[in-house]
Scaffold this motif. Structure first.
Motif, mmCIF file in Angstrom:
data_model
loop_
_atom_site.group_PDB
_atom_site.id
_atom_site.type_symbol
_atom_site.label_atom_id
_atom_site.label_comp_id
_atom_site.label_asym_id
_atom_site.label_seq_id
_atom_site.Cartn_x
_atom_site.Cartn_y
_atom_site.Cartn_z
ATOM 1 N N VAL A 255 0.831 -1.208 0.000
ATOM 2 C CA VAL A 255 0.000 0.000 0.000
ATOM 3 C C VAL A 255 0.860 1.250 0.000
ATOM 4 N N ASP A 256 1.840 1.306 0.889
ATOM 5 C CA ASP A 256 2.683 2.495 1.022
ATOM 6 C C ASP A 256 3.512 2.744 -0.232
ATOM 7 N N GLY A 257 3.788 1.684 -0.972
ATOM 8 C CA GLY A 257 4.570 1.824 -2.201
ATOM 9 C C GLY A 257 3.733 2.189 -3.412
ATOM 10 N N GLY A 258 2.443 2.422 -3.206
ATOM 11 C CA GLY A 258 1.581 2.864 -4.300
ATOM 12 C C GLY A 258 0.973 1.735 -5.104
ATOM 13 N N ALA A 259 0.811 0.556 -4.487
ATOM 14 C CA ALA A 259 0.268 -0.588 -5.221
ATOM 15 C C ALA A 259 -1.167 -0.360 -5.687
ATOM 16 N N VAL A 260 -1.925 0.449 -4.938
ATOM 17 C CA VAL A 260 -3.323 0.709 -5.298
ATOM 18 C C VAL A 260 -3.397 1.986 -6.134
ATOM 19 N N ASP A 261 -3.935 1.868 -7.324
ATOM 20 C CA ASP A 261 -3.967 3.008 -8.239
ATOM 21 C C ASP A 261 -4.995 4.054 -7.834
ATOM 22 N N ALA A 262 -6.180 3.601 -7.430
ATOM 23 C CA ALA A 262 -7.261 4.553 -7.153
ATOM 24 C C ALA A 262 -8.234 3.986 -6.136
ATOM 25 N N ILE A 263 -8.869 4.893 -5.422
ATOM 26 C CA ILE A 263 -9.962 4.573 -4.506
ATOM 27 C C ILE A 263 -11.226 5.189 -5.095
ATOM 28 N N ILE A 264 -12.202 4.356 -5.398
ATOM 29 C CA ILE A 264 -13.492 4.844 -5.886
ATOM 30 C C ILE A 264 -14.425 4.948 -4.693
ATOM 31 N N TRP A 265 -14.943 6.128 -4.454
ATOM 32 C CA TRP A 265 -15.952 6.299 -3.407
ATOM 33 C C TRP A 265 -17.332 6.136 -4.037
ATOM 34 N N SER A 266 -18.133 5.207 -3.513
ATOM 35 C CA SER A 266 -19.505 5.091 -4.010
ATOM 36 C C SER A 266 -20.253 6.396 -3.765
ATOM 37 N N HIS A 267 -19.951 7.040 -2.610
ATOM 38 C CA HIS A 267 -20.537 8.339 -2.290
ATOM 39 C C HIS A 267 -19.813 8.913 -1.079
ATOM 40 N N HIS A 268 -20.288 10.027 -0.571
ATOM 41 C CA HIS A 268 -19.509 10.828 0.373
ATOM 42 C C HIS A 268 -19.693 10.451 1.834
ATOM 43 N N HIS A 269 -20.531 9.505 2.157
ATOM 44 C CA HIS A 269 -20.845 9.249 3.560
ATOM 45 C C HIS A 269 -19.678 8.609 4.318
ATOM 46 N N TRP A 270 -19.615 8.946 5.597
ATOM 47 C CA TRP A 270 -18.499 8.596 6.475
ATOM 48 C C TRP A 270 -18.236 7.098 6.564
ATOM 49 N N ASP A 271 -19.263 6.267 6.352
ATOM 50 C CA ASP A 271 -19.085 4.823 6.473
ATOM 51 C C ASP A 271 -18.663 4.178 5.149
ATOM 52 N N HIS A 272 -18.229 5.018 4.196
ATOM 53 C CA HIS A 272 -17.733 4.531 2.908
ATOM 54 C C HIS A 272 -16.396 5.138 2.512
ATOM 55 N N VAL A 273 -16.086 6.326 3.031
ATOM 56 C CA VAL A 273 -14.889 7.032 2.559
ATOM 57 C C VAL A 273 -13.624 6.614 3.300
ATOM 58 N N GLY A 274 -13.749 5.949 4.459
ATOM 59 C CA GLY A 274 -12.578 5.463 5.175
ATOM 60 C C GLY A 274 -11.565 6.549 5.469
ATOM 61 N N ASN A 275 -10.308 6.188 5.406
ATOM 62 C CA ASN A 275 -9.220 7.135 5.658
ATOM 63 C C ASN A 275 -8.235 7.105 4.500
ATOM 64 N N PRO A 276 -8.420 7.966 3.499
ATOM 65 C CA PRO A 276 -7.499 7.986 2.361
ATOM 66 C C PRO A 276 -6.053 8.297 2.752
ATOM 67 N N GLN A 277 -5.854 8.931 3.906
ATOM 68 C CA GLN A 277 -4.491 9.258 4.330
ATOM 69 C C GLN A 277 -3.654 8.025 4.647
ATOM 70 N N THR A 278 -4.294 6.869 4.758
ATOM 71 C CA THR A 278 -3.543 5.633 4.950
ATOM 72 C C THR A 278 -2.981 5.108 3.630
ATOM 73 N N PHE A 279 -3.227 5.841 2.535
ATOM 74 C CA PHE A 279 -2.682 5.540 1.219
ATOM 75 C C PHE A 279 -1.797 6.700 0.782
ATOM 76 N N PRO A 280 -0.759 6.449 -0.013
ATOM 77 C CA PRO A 280 0.105 7.542 -0.476
ATOM 78 C C PRO A 280 -0.637 8.464 -1.431
ATOM 79 N N SER A 281 -0.075 9.625 -1.662
ATOM 80 C CA SER A 281 -0.726 10.614 -2.533
ATOM 81 C C SER A 281 -0.813 10.140 -3.977
ATOM 82 N N SER A 282 -0.028 9.133 -4.347
ATOM 83 C CA SER A 282 -0.102 8.588 -5.707
ATOM 84 C C SER A 282 -1.403 7.823 -5.952
ATOM 85 N N THR A 283 -2.081 7.432 -4.882
ATOM 86 C CA THR A 283 -3.379 6.763 -5.013
ATOM 87 C C THR A 283 -4.459 7.834 -5.138
ATOM 88 N N SER A 284 -5.100 7.883 -6.278
ATOM 89 C CA SER A 284 -6.078 8.937 -6.554
ATOM 90 C C SER A 284 -7.450 8.580 -5.998
#
Length: 379
Positions: free
Chosen positions: A113-142
């Motif tokens: 994960v820290d090395g950028g293995a995940v290309d992107a995070i798709i949010w189904s929508h904006h609610h708190w129980d779906h968006v998780g914590n994107p900061q646990t992924f590097p900035s290269s993960t869009s």
């Protein structure tokens, strides 16, 4: 097949999914989240013995054969007390339990994960129980969000003190907002506008509005020799009873095995559940979403009807983000195991009617000649 059901099913509308010889590896991540919130304000009617909306929060890992993996949703962040709505949930006494962030679960299985293995995070929508914590992924993960998302839901907190999102979710990160009208080239799958995400027919995003501005679902092709798909429902619906039964998928004459709470008492006859249905029907849903759980209830109802059309096709496994019928105990393979052989294993047929276990006490009341449900009056 008609003999299985209480009435002859109508042919469901065609989904018109384009042909492809490419599939993706799909894994459903049980994110360690469990929710326990009141049901009545969000879904109606109020059934005897079912007053709580329980459930997990699923995320999905989608692995393309030649491109970097992506995620569909991130569930709830482990440090959810940092969210701006925390005090509200404490006041409401909502049950929220989270053991791990999705990134942590992936790392435990060896994903870099820290090395950028995940290309992107798709949010189904904006609610708190779906968006998780994107900061646990590097900035290269869009981040990938649905139409109208940025205007409706940003800036985040604290720049916008009323936002449920954190400004830090977006900091230093590329955000792509999907424009179905411009990008889909007129493609529709079922009744929904669709975007071929990888451009090869292996994974689609579907425009499924109503619950929230920018809500999207995912549709992944899991096999190609005989086409099968996993439909990632997000919060387009919150309970299988919102789109089951339908005229395309009526109640079965018998539930065998019976819903979990009835096991040991023999096969459950479908007429008990039809009698429990608010319309006394074998072809109309058991639940309806309220305005409180909808950005636009009329549109949400339209989207839920569309889910029912997908669900009636036996080669589509429809999983909602909070589907408690398939956990505790697990009724399908969860990450790190993939879901691609779900059809071969009979998962779709096995889990289709498990949600009816929630109505066990209501069915018992009906058998005794008592009231099985009441209609609440909620905004």
């Amino acid at each position: 097949m008609a003999q299985e059901y209480m009435t002859t099913p109508k042919q469901p509308p065609p989904l018109n999914i384009p042909h492809s010889d490419i599939s993706v590896k799909v894994s459903c991540i049980d994110s360690t989240c469990r929710l326990d919130i009141p049901m009545g304000p969000f879904l109606q009617p109020d059934y005897v013995g079912k007053d709580r909306l329980l459930g997990p929060c699923f995320a999905f890992l989608i692995e393309h054969p030649s491109k970097k993996p992506i995620l569909f949703d991130l569930a709830i962040r482990k440090d959810w007390e940092k969210l701006p709505s925390y005090s509200k949930w404490v006041e409401l006494k909502w049950g929220i339990h989270v053991e791990k962030d999705v990134a942590e679960i992936l790392k435990e299985i060896g994903v870099d994960v820290d090395g950028g293995a995940v290309d992107a995070i798709i949010w189904s929508h904006h609610h708190w129980d779906h968006v998780g914590n994107p900061q646990t992924f590097p900035s290269s993960t869009s981040l990938v969000v649905g139409p109208g998302f940025m205007a409706a839901h940003t800036p985040g907190y604290p720049k916008n003190p009323d936002s449920t999102l954190l400004e830090s979710d977006f900091a230093g990160r590329s955000v792509r907002e999907i424009n179905f009208e411009q990008e889909s080239k007129g493609l529709k799958i079922g009744r929904f506008n669709a975007l071929d995400y990888f451009g090869d027919g292996s994974f689609y995003l579907l425009d499924t509005p109503g619950h929230s501005v920018g809500h999207m679902c995912g549709l992944a092709r899991t096999t190609t020799k005989s086409d099968t798909f996993v439909f990632m429902g997000g919060d387009a619906s919150h309970h299988g009873g919102e789109f089951r039964p339908t005229e395309y998928l009526p109640l079965p004459k018998e539930l065998d095995p019976a819903p979990p709470k009835r096991r040991g008492r023999g096969i459950c006859p479908g007429h008990l559940l039809a009698d429990t249905n608010p319309h006394g029907s074998a072809t109309k849903p058991m639940y309806y979403v309220t305005k409180l759980l909808s950005h636009d209830k009329d549109v949400a109802d339209w989207t839920i009807d569309g889910l029912g059309e997908f669900d009636a096709h036996e080669n589509v496994l429809l999983l909602l983000a909070h589907d408690d019928a398939v956990v505790d105990p697990p009724e399908l393979d969860f990450y790190p195991k993939p879901l691609n052989d779900w059809f071969e294993k009979g998962v779709g047929k096995r889990v289709k009617w498990l949600f009816l276990g929630d109505l066990e006490e209501a069915a018992k009341a009906k058998e005794k000649g008592e009231k099985a449900f009441s209609w609440g009056t909620y905004p």
